[in-house]
Design an enzyme around this catalytic site. Structure first.
Site, PDB file in Angstrom:
ATOM      1  N   CYS A   1      39.260  38.729  40.487  1.00  0.00           N
ATOM      2  CA  CYS A   1      38.459  39.880  40.898  1.00  0.00           C
ATOM      3  C   CYS A   1      39.310  41.110  41.190  1.00  0.00           C
ATOM      4  CB  CYS A   1      37.569  39.529  42.087  1.00  0.00           C
ATOM      5  SG  CYS A   1      38.443  38.813  43.471  1.00  0.00           S
ATOM      6  N   HIS A   2      40.621  40.929  41.357  1.00  0.00           N
ATOM      7  CA  HIS A   2      41.484  42.102  41.558  1.00  0.00           C
ATOM      8  C   HIS A   2      41.526  42.978  40.308  1.00  0.00           C
ATOM      9  CE1 HIS A   2      44.156  39.005  39.852  1.00  0.00           C
ATOM     10  NE2 HIS A   2      44.794  40.026  39.277  1.00  0.00           N
TER      11      HIS A   2
ATOM     12  N   ASN B   1      33.674  35.971  45.916  1.00  0.00           N
ATOM     13  CA  ASN B   1      34.436  35.083  45.032  1.00  0.00           C
ATOM     14  C   ASN B   1      35.314  34.141  45.855  1.00  0.00           C
ATOM     15  OD1 ASN B   1      36.152  33.929  43.141  1.00  0.00           O
ATOM     16  ND2 ASN B   1      37.138  35.844  42.562  1.00  0.00           N
TER      17      ASN B   1
ATOM     18  N   TYR C   1      33.688  48.231  38.018  1.00  0.00           N
ATOM     19  CA  TYR C   1      32.473  47.580  38.514  1.00  0.00           C
ATOM     20  C   TYR C   1      31.307  47.938  37.597  1.00  0.00           C
ATOM     21  CZ  TYR C   1      35.146  46.644  42.759  1.00  0.00           C
ATOM     22  OH  TYR C   1      36.098  46.204  43.645  1.00  0.00           O
TER      23      TYR C   1
ATOM     24  N   GLU D   1      50.805  42.335  37.504  1.00  0.00           N
ATOM     25  CA  GLU D   1      50.302  42.104  36.148  1.00  0.00           C
ATOM     26  C   GLU D   1      50.676  43.224  35.175  1.00  0.00           C
ATOM     27  OE1 GLU D   1      46.172  41.061  36.268  1.00  0.00           O
ATOM     28  OE2 GLU D   1      46.616  39.161  37.261  1.00  0.00           O
TER      29      GLU D   1
END
Length: 159
Positions: free
Chosen positions: A125-126, A117, A96, A157
């Site tokens: 945003c993850h 979002n 952040y 991911e």
């Protein structure tokens, strides 16, 4: 599934531990919502069908790049945050604080924009985490189901 849930979405995609609700019209995606596990809802229009195809492609391959028409939304600041988030490459994260520094703003404001979002996965945003590697919040939630979704996405991911 309740009839109201089925009526609220033009499609629902089943993921491994959650579902994704698609809200759209014929031309634009209005929102993608993380949902607790529920039955699939077949696409109700061609754009919903394309969203389902792309969401499934991502769920199969985290390197998939989305190309959906998103309805403009959010404040000018939120859109700037979302642009920064959309630029985070697959398999990488930012804090952040990193995003806030790039925007000359505060991490808390970035977190609030992340929570607002409307297009998670497409605007990933993850991939924004707390300093020190903690998850932080997710989708305006500090724990529970939504953090489990964030954990799954980050693990997906890392493959």
């Amino acid at each position: 599934m309740t009839r109201s849930l089925e009526q609220a979405y033009q499609a629902i995609v089943v993921a491994p531990t959650f579902c994704i609700g698609v809200r759209c019209d014929e031309d634009e995606i209005h929102a993608l919502d993380y949902l607790e596990p529920c039955p699939e809802v077949l696409p109700k229009n061609p754009l919903a069908a394309e969203a389902v195809r792309q969401l499934r492609a991502y769920l199969s391959n985290p390197d998939f790049e989305f190309g959906l028409p998103l309805r403009p939304s959010g404040t000018a600041f939120q859109r700037r945050v979302w642009e920064q988030i959309a630029a985070i490459p697959n398999h990488q994260t930012r804090t952040y604080g990193d995003v806030a520094k790039a925007l000359h703003n505060a991490p808390r404001a970035v977190g609030q924009a992340c929570g607002a979002n409307p297009f998670p996965l497409v605007v990933p945003c993850h991939r924004v985490i707390a300093t020190g590697g903690g998850l932080g919040g997710f989708a305006r939630n500090g724990g529970g189901f939504m953090l489990d979704v964030k954990r799954w996405l980050l693990a997906h991911e890392r493959r």
